[in-house]
Scaffold this motif. Structure first.
Motif, PDB file in Angstrom:
ATOM      1  N   SER A   1      62.257  25.987  51.252  1.00  0.00           N
ATOM      2  CA  SER A   1      61.895  27.396  51.152  1.00  0.00           C
ATOM      3  C   SER A   1      60.439  27.499  50.708  1.00  0.00           C
ATOM      4  CB  SER A   1      62.801  28.092  50.151  1.00  0.00           C
ATOM      5  OG  SER A   1      62.551  27.575  48.862  1.00  0.00           O
ATOM      6  N   GLY A   2      59.849  28.665  50.939  1.00  0.00           N
ATOM      7  CA  GLY A   2      58.430  28.868  50.654  1.00  0.00           C
ATOM      8  C   GLY A   2      58.055  28.518  49.220  1.00  0.00           C
ATOM      9  N   GLY A   3      58.888  28.928  48.285  1.00  0.00           N
ATOM     10  CA  GLY A   3      58.581  28.687  46.880  1.00  0.00           C
ATOM     11  C   GLY A   3      58.549  27.212  46.562  1.00  0.00           C
ATOM     12  N   ASN A   4      59.463  26.494  47.144  1.00  0.00           N
ATOM     13  CA  ASN A   4      59.517  25.058  46.878  1.00  0.00           C
ATOM     14  C   ASN A   4      58.395  24.324  47.601  1.00  0.00           C
ATOM     15  OD1 ASN A   4      61.748  24.693  45.038  1.00  0.00           O
ATOM     16  ND2 ASN A   4      62.971  25.594  46.679  1.00  0.00           N
ATOM     17  N   GLN A   5      58.030  24.810  48.778  1.00  0.00           N
ATOM     18  CA  GLN A   5      56.855  24.245  49.449  1.00  0.00           C
ATOM     19  C   GLN A   5      55.628  24.433  48.567  1.00  0.00           C
ATOM     20  OE1 GLN A   5      56.877  26.435  53.147  1.00  0.00           O
ATOM     21  NE2 GLN A   5      58.114  24.907  54.185  1.00  0.00           N
ATOM     22  N   GLN A   6      55.519  25.628  47.999  1.00  0.00           N
ATOM     23  CA  GLN A   6      54.353  25.928  47.179  1.00  0.00           C
ATOM     24  C   GLN A   6      54.338  25.076  45.916  1.00  0.00           C
ATOM     25  OE1 GLN A   6      51.900  27.322  48.155  1.00  0.00           O
ATOM     26  NE2 GLN A   6      50.873  28.673  46.726  1.00  0.00           N
ATOM     27  N   LYS A   7      55.498  24.892  45.302  1.00  0.00           N
ATOM     28  CA  LYS A   7      55.550  24.052  44.104  1.00  0.00           C
ATOM     29  C   LYS A   7      55.130  22.626  44.435  1.00  0.00           C
ATOM     30  CE  LYS A   7      59.375  26.395  41.799  1.00  0.00           C
ATOM     31  NZ  LYS A   7      60.780  26.140  41.438  1.00  0.00           N
ATOM     32  N   ALA A   8      55.520  22.171  45.622  1.00  0.00           N
ATOM     33  CA  ALA A   8      55.135  20.817  46.035  1.00  0.00           C
ATOM     34  C   ALA A   8      53.617  20.716  46.153  1.00  0.00           C
ATOM     35  CB  ALA A   8      55.797  20.455  47.361  1.00  0.00           C
ATOM     36  N   ILE A   9      53.004  21.725  46.758  1.00  0.00           N
ATOM     37  CA  ILE A   9      51.539  21.708  46.914  1.00  0.00           C
ATOM     38  C   ILE A   9      50.859  21.736  45.552  1.00  0.00           C
ATOM     39  CG2 ILE A   9      49.565  23.028  47.751  1.00  0.00           C
ATOM     40  CD1 ILE A   9      51.360  24.023  50.037  1.00  0.00           C
ATOM     41  N   ILE A  10      51.355  22.601  44.688  1.00  0.00           N
ATOM     42  CA  ILE A  10      50.743  22.730  43.374  1.00  0.00           C
ATOM     43  C   ILE A  10      50.890  21.427  42.585  1.00  0.00           C
ATOM     44  CG2 ILE A  10      51.052  23.867  41.137  1.00  0.00           C
ATOM     45  CD1 ILE A  10      51.484  26.454  42.779  1.00  0.00           C
ATOM     46  N   GLY A  11      52.059  20.834  42.689  1.00  0.00           N
ATOM     47  CA  GLY A  11      52.271  19.546  42.033  1.00  0.00           C
ATOM     48  C   GLY A  11      51.272  18.520  42.531  1.00  0.00           C
ATOM     49  N   ARG A  12      51.128  18.473  43.841  1.00  0.00           N
ATOM     50  CA  ARG A  12      50.209  17.496  44.439  1.00  0.00           C
ATOM     51  C   ARG A  12      48.783  17.714  43.956  1.00  0.00           C
ATOM     52  NH1 ARG A  12      50.020  18.669  50.416  1.00  0.00           N
ATOM     53  NH2 ARG A  12      48.346  20.091  49.910  1.00  0.00           N
ATOM     54  N   GLU A  13      48.352  18.957  43.915  1.00  0.00           N
ATOM     55  CA  GLU A  13      46.956  19.239  43.565  1.00  0.00           C
ATOM     56  C   GLU A  13      46.689  19.043  42.072  1.00  0.00           C
ATOM     57  OE1 GLU A  13      44.567  19.689  45.906  1.00  0.00           O
ATOM     58  OE2 GLU A  13      46.271  19.159  47.171  1.00  0.00           O
ATOM     59  N   ILE A  14      47.622  19.491  41.238  1.00  0.00           N
ATOM     60  CA  ILE A  14      47.413  19.359  39.798  1.00  0.00           C
ATOM     61  C   ILE A  14      47.485  17.894  39.377  1.00  0.00           C
ATOM     62  CG2 ILE A  14      48.465  19.818  37.548  1.00  0.00           C
ATOM     63  CD1 ILE A  14      48.985  22.623  38.409  1.00  0.00           C
ATOM     64  N   ASP A  15      48.357  17.164  40.021  1.00  0.00           N
ATOM     65  CA  ASP A  15      48.565  15.768  39.647  1.00  0.00           C
ATOM     66  C   ASP A  15      47.305  14.922  39.842  1.00  0.00           C
ATOM     67  OD1 ASP A  15      50.428  13.581  38.914  1.00  0.00           O
ATOM     68  OD2 ASP A  15      49.843  12.865  40.901  1.00  0.00           O
ATOM     69  N   ARG A  16      46.448  15.360  40.744  1.00  0.00           N
ATOM     70  CA  ARG A  16      45.211  14.594  40.952  1.00  0.00           C
ATOM     71  C   ARG A  16      44.206  14.828  39.837  1.00  0.00           C
ATOM     72  NH1 ARG A  16      42.103  15.849  44.900  1.00  0.00           N
ATOM     73  NH2 ARG A  16      43.009  17.843  45.489  1.00  0.00           N
ATOM     74  N   ASN A  17      44.565  15.747  38.922  1.00  0.00           N
ATOM     75  CA  ASN A  17      43.764  15.980  37.743  1.00  0.00           C
ATOM     76  C   ASN A  17      42.331  16.407  38.073  1.00  0.00           C
ATOM     77  OD1 ASN A  17      43.547  16.164  35.034  1.00  0.00           O
ATOM     78  ND2 ASN A  17      42.988  14.013  34.726  1.00  0.00           N
ATOM     79  N   PRO A  18      42.174  17.432  38.897  1.00  0.00           N
ATOM     80  CA  PRO A  18      40.822  17.842  39.287  1.00  0.00           C
ATOM     81  C   PRO A  18      40.146  18.659  38.186  1.00  0.00           C
ATOM     82  CG  PRO A  18      42.443  19.288  40.280  1.00  0.00           C
ATOM     83  CD  PRO A  18      43.216  18.272  39.482  1.00  0.00           C
ATOM     84  N   ASP A  19      38.811  18.627  38.167  1.00  0.00           N
ATOM     85  CA  ASP A  19      38.058  19.430  37.194  1.00  0.00           C
ATOM     86  C   ASP A  19      38.142  20.902  37.555  1.00  0.00           C
ATOM     87  OD1 ASP A  19      37.301  17.142  35.945  1.00  0.00           O
ATOM     88  OD2 ASP A  19      35.441  16.934  37.089  1.00  0.00           O
ATOM     89  N   ILE A  20      38.175  21.145  38.866  1.00  0.00           N
ATOM     90  CA  ILE A  20      38.229  22.532  39.333  1.00  0.00           C
ATOM     91  C   ILE A  20      39.458  22.699  40.218  1.00  0.00           C
ATOM     92  CG2 ILE A  20      37.063  24.306  40.701  1.00  0.00           C
ATOM     93  CD1 ILE A  20      34.474  22.711  40.212  1.00  0.00           C
ATOM     94  N   LEU A  21      40.209  23.748  39.951  1.00  0.00           N
ATOM     95  CA  LEU A  21      41.364  24.019  40.790  1.00  0.00           C
ATOM     96  C   LEU A  21      41.165  25.373  41.456  1.00  0.00           C
ATOM     97  CD1 LEU A  21      44.177  23.011  41.618  1.00  0.00           C
ATOM     98  CD2 LEU A  21      45.112  24.307  39.714  1.00  0.00           C
TER      99      LEU A  21
ATOM    100  N   GLU B   1      55.821  12.443  51.966  1.00  0.00           N
ATOM    101  CA  GLU B   1      54.539  12.191  52.626  1.00  0.00           C
ATOM    102  C   GLU B   1      53.530  13.288  52.306  1.00  0.00           C
ATOM    103  OE1 GLU B   1      55.586   9.756  56.702  1.00  0.00           O
ATOM    104  OE2 GLU B   1      56.383  11.776  56.535  1.00  0.00           O
ATOM    105  N   ASN B   2      54.027  14.529  52.208  1.00  0.00           N
ATOM    106  CA  ASN B   2      53.129  15.621  51.869  1.00  0.00           C
ATOM    107  C   ASN B   2      52.594  15.524  50.448  1.00  0.00           C
ATOM    108  OD1 ASN B   2      52.651  17.816  53.937  1.00  0.00           O
ATOM    109  ND2 ASN B   2      54.836  17.430  54.212  1.00  0.00           N
ATOM    110  N   MET B   3      53.362  14.895  49.578  1.00  0.00           N
ATOM    111  CA  MET B   3      52.926  14.762  48.191  1.00  0.00           C
ATOM    112  C   MET B   3      51.692  13.871  48.067  1.00  0.00           C
ATOM    113  SD  MET B   3      54.587  16.543  46.054  1.00  0.00           S
ATOM    114  CE  MET B   3      56.143  17.198  45.483  1.00  0.00           C
ATOM    115  N   VAL B   4      51.440  13.039  49.074  1.00  0.00           N
ATOM    116  CA  VAL B   4      50.266  12.160  48.999  1.00  0.00           C
ATOM    117  C   VAL B   4      49.232  12.522  50.061  1.00  0.00           C
ATOM    118  CG1 VAL B   4      51.543  10.245  47.985  1.00  0.00           C
ATOM    119  CG2 VAL B   4      51.344  10.408  50.464  1.00  0.00           C
TER     120      VAL B   4
END
Ligand SMILES: Nc1ncnc2c1ncn2[C@@H]1O[C@H](COP(=O)(O)OP(=O)(O)O)[C@@H](O)[C@H]1O
Ligand SMILES: [Mg+2]
Lengths: 511, 350
Positions: free
Chosen positions: A403-423, A354-357
């Motif tokens: 764990s924190g690192g895996n939470q962070q990877k999930a967030i980064i995956g979610r944000e990068i996957d949306r293909n934004p012009d600015i990150l 659910e967090n991934m979306v």
């Protein structure tokens, strides 16, 4: 007896999942022993076993040579074992002393004898150089101080073996220096310390020996003076790690983010951003260097629409987005890795799927005519989990459990996957281990190479120097200098961050 | 193996109920009553006869809706203590429509039900708006609005819906939920069609929360407002919406009493209690739709069965109120029970 603690061949399972597999850790009296491992390697689990929070399935624990069964934390306390947890366990509205004596109150005629307790706390505090005010309220003291209260708590209970679970993750560089000093005093006073960390620098600086674990397995124990950071990193990760992420030169394109004369107040109404100018181009990583509290948070919140700005303009792709609602800003092509992943980045009680979306749940195919399509959501989550190497039992696991690192990877995956012009990446590697840091830096650079613009905000100079193509120094709500990482030094940056304004750089910044 | 959390969620309310019954037994024995006859009387009074079953279901209907109202708000991070007030507003609105028009049933009945839902929603909108806009805590506002609703509805009954009388006229047949068929098969109990509305509402609540995009947002806001704001959700709108939907359920509970059980509304000296029992129902039902239905059935059974206790066993039915209160206490302290289950299931493996 040489060892004060021996954990021999410990195995701990969580409903079938092996978190600790045959791990041995032996602590000598008077040493600082590092426990090193990536996020999710099983470090906290192993220490929770020692502290009596978990019961091991197999293995033996010896304290001062005698086999013991540590059935709960009280038993650990009685054995002289104290633990400073990663997340503090303090009552905000109580004073320092009240928190310390909680559960171990000294009473006089049935009434809590706060006076004696305060004296005792003050005495211990002075002895170990903790400088804690026994009468201060927890909610009024800094995170660093709260940590010292946790240390005091263990000492008050007579601990002579202290476990620290990633104590430096929450501290500023100055606080880290002070903590290291405290460690040294503790050792001098005859204590022994187990220090969980994944910061190799710290290990090299203060520890005597290191036990490395990887994916739940014990890799071995080495003497710090016989090793170096590179070897430790590869022991921990299981392959060679590059500290300095290789990258080609940036080829900046058009301006995608343009901030002009931005003024923002913080939550207390103090002017935090005082007419700031900044521009970011496609295909570059702009690092914002600065000491915590110089307006970084307010700047990001104003750009992303999370905080109302007073005046000025923020243009994304030439469109002014100032004070638009966050979703409008996001949809213009902005990705945001927030500074506080628990507060902003995740709904901890939602599954990782659910967090991934969280940013796209309302769009097709995840939602159609107002009805969620959870199959599509979890399909997506599975893809992102494998692409971004999020270690989780499943996509249905609550984000809280990662764990924190895996939470962070999930967030980064979610944000990068949306293909934004600015990150926008705010403190993207805070509290993470070298393996995860390397991974995240690579991803940020990859975005840049694909022609995206990255705004990196970090308090870690290493990170800023390493990853950025340009560095903007923020001081008291203004950009005071823009420098080229290839032509500057950490010393120069440090001075700029402390407010010694470089004249010509200051003018540059206003271009 | 640790017990799964789902299993724990099911076991906790059951243990709470058993503990309530156990302590109730002790109290009965201590006060010199025969506990076995008392429970027999309770059982017979609830399920001993088809008539009683009909009455239990009738009592269950408003409990389900009141429970859903509390549970819905709770699942989205709000504590709606104001179900009682919203219920009263719903009741009076339903009666108003019921007595004022003469329409074909197919229009009149839905209109009356709708009016109740809207009235409950409006009454719940107030605390929702105040919370969203000014951060006023919903518990304080809803408690005050309960009292306000009580006096407003009494005033409407006296001065608008009658000429200074203590109760309204009966609603038109075309607005009634009463069912000759349901009464017939339950030996002329007051069971009415409201049960279908209650069940449909339970399904709707589950569907909204678990399946819709709106539910995804509502729950997210309930868990973490900051992350929801970051994700572009309109936090204020969601807080208000949550209260409004909760209020609709509460208003419908009032319609069940007005259009089903009674057919009129009388001036009240105090609260009906249904709205407050809804809190216990939601708590016991773990704030899930199915749990609420089951808990409402239990409360309905206790309430109706209790009436038989003085007749058959000479036990005052206040004792049943005590048992219900005990169950609520045990549910409220369910974390103690959870802790106990944890201990036992851990001991089991050693
Ligand atoms: N209570 C638990 N239940 C299930 N799995 C857990 C629990 N605690 C930790 N884990 C899992 O065990 C692994 C090790 O976790 P942890 O000891 O917290 O790692 P570290 O402290 O090294 O980052 C992780 O994969 C984590 O998801
Ligand atoms: Mg850990």
């Amino acid at each position: 007896m040489e060892y004060v603690i021996e954990m021999l061949n410990i195995r701990k399972e969580f409903s079938g999942f092996v978190a600790n597999d045959n791990i041995t850790l032996q602590l000598k009296k008077g040493e600082i022993h590092a426990l090193l491992g990536e996020n999710g390697a099983g470090k906290s689990t192993l220490m929770n076993v020692l502290f009596g929070l978990y019961q091991p399935e197999k293995g033996e624990i010896k304290v001062k040579g005698e086999t013991v069964k540590i059935t709960d934390p009280n038993v650990a306390n009685d054995l002289g074992i104290g633990m400073v947890h990663q997340h503090f366990m303090l009552v905000d509205t109580f004073t320092v002393t009240e928190n310390i004596i909680l559960g171990k109150e000294t009473t006089k005629g049935g009434v809590i004898d706060i006076k004696t307790a305060e004296d005792e706390v003050r005495k211990i505090s002075e002895r170990y150089g903790l400088a804690v005010d026994p009468q201060a309220k927890i909610s009024n003291i800094s995170v660093g101080m709260q940590q010292r209260v946790e240390i005091l708590k263990t000492l008050y209970r007579g601990a002579d073996i202290l476990i620290f679970d990633e104590p430096t993750a929450v501290l500023t560089p100055q606080e880290i220096k002070e903590l290291i000093q405290i460690f040294k005093t503790l050792i001098k006073e005859g204590k022994s310390i187990i220090l969980i960390t994944h910061k190799l620098k710290e290990i090299m600086e203060v520890c005597d020996r290191v036990t490395v674990i990887r994916k739940g397995k014990g890799i071995g124990t080495v003497n710090v003076n016989e090793t170096n950071p590179t070897d430790l990193a590869s022991l921990m990760v299981g392959r060679d790690v590059e500290f300095k992420t290789e990258k080609i030169d940036a080829t900046p394109g058009v301006e995608v983010l343009e901030i002009e004369n931005l003024k923002v107040k913080d939550s207390r109404g103090v002017q935090a951003i005082k007419g700031l100018n900044l521009s970011l181009r496609a295909g570059e990583i702009l690092g914002i260097a600065g000491v915590d509290g110089n307006g970084q948070t307010e700047l990001i919140e104003a750009i992303t629409g999370l905080r109302k700005a007073e005046s000025g303009s923020v243009k994304i792709n030439r469109k002014n987005v100032l004070n638009l609602p966050p979703r409008k800003v996001t949809e213009t092509g902005l990705g945001h890795i927030p500074q506080d992943r628990h507060k902003h980045g995740l709904v901890l009680n939602y599954t990782i799927g659910e967090n991934m979306v969280l940013q796209t749940y309302y769009q097709k195919p995840f939602s159609k005519s107002g009805v969620m399509n959870f199959k599509k959501i979890y399909d997506k989550a599975r893809n992102l989990i494998s692409e971004f190497d999020v270690r989780t039992p499943s996509e249905y696991t609550l984000a809280r459990a990662l764990s924190g690192g895996n939470q962070q990877k999930a967030i980064i995956g979610r944000e990068i996957d949306r293909n934004p012009d600015i990150l926008i990446a705010a403190q993207p590697t805070r509290g993470l281990d070298v393996g995860a840091i390397e991974f995240i830096h690579k991803r940020l650079i990859e975005q840049r190479d694909q022609g995206k613009a990255v705004l990196l905000v970090s308090f870690e100079l290493d990170e800023i120097m390493n990853v950025s193509d340009r560095i903007a120094v923020i001081y008291e709500g203004e950009i005071v200098a823009i420098v080229d990482p290839k032509e500057t030094t950490e010393q120069e940056l440090g001075l700029l961050m402390a407010g010694s304004k470089k004249k010509e750089a200051g003018e540059d910044a206003n271009v | 193996m640790q017990m799964s959390s789902r299993m724990k969620n099911i076991l906790t309310p059951i243990i709470a109920v058993l503990l309530g019954v156990l302590v109730g037994t002790i109290i009965m024995i201590a006060s010199g009553y025969n506990a076995i006859t008392a429970y027999q009387a309770l059982w017979n009074g609830a399920f001993g006869d088809i008539y009683f079953i009909g009455e239990v279901i009738r009592q269950t209907i408003p409990y389900i809706l009141a429970g859903l109202a509390v549970a819905f708000a709770f699942k989205t991070g709000l504590f709606n203590i104001g179900v009682e007030g919203q219920l009263l507003m719903g009741w009076v609105a339903a009666i108003w429509v019921g007595v004022s028009f003469d329409l074909p049933k197919i229009i009149h009945l839905p209109l009356a039900v709708l009016a109740a839902g809207v009235a409950g929603a409006l009454w719940a909108f107030i605390p929702g708006y105040l919370k969203a806009r000014f951060r006023v805590h919903e518990v304080i506002v809803t408690i005050m609005l309960n009292h306000t609703a009580l006096y407003i509805t009494n005033q409407i009954i006296r001065s608008v819906l009658s000429d200074g009388k203590e109760r309204t006229d009966m609603i038109a047949d075309s607005a009634s939920l009463r069912s000759v068929f349901l009464e017939g098969i339950t030996d002329y109990s007051r069971m009415h069609w409201g049960i279908t509305i209650a069940i449909i509402c339970a399904i709707i609540m589950w569907f909204i929360l678990e399946k819709t995009t709106t539910g995804f947002e509502l729950r997210a806001v309930g868990f973490n407002e900051h992350a929801s704001q970051y994700a572009g959700m309109n936090v204020k709108r969601n807080i208000i919406l949550s209260m409004v939907i909760s209020g609709i359920f509460a208003g419908l509970a009032g319609a069940m009493e007005g259009l089903g059980t009674f057919g009129y509304m009388a001036v009240k000296g105090g609260f009906t209690g249904v709205g407050f029992d809804g809190i216990a129902v939601a708590l016991l039902g773990g704030n899930t739709a199915i749990g609420v239905v089951l808990a409402a059935l239990l409360f309905g059974g206790l309430k109706v069965g209790a009436l038989n206790m003085p007749l058959e066993a000479g036990v005052p039915n206040e004792l049943v109120d005590i048992i219900i209160a005990l169950i609520i206490i045990f549910v409220a302290s369910s974390y103690i029970i959870r802790w106990f289950i944890d201990r036992v299931s851990k001991k089991g493996v050693k």
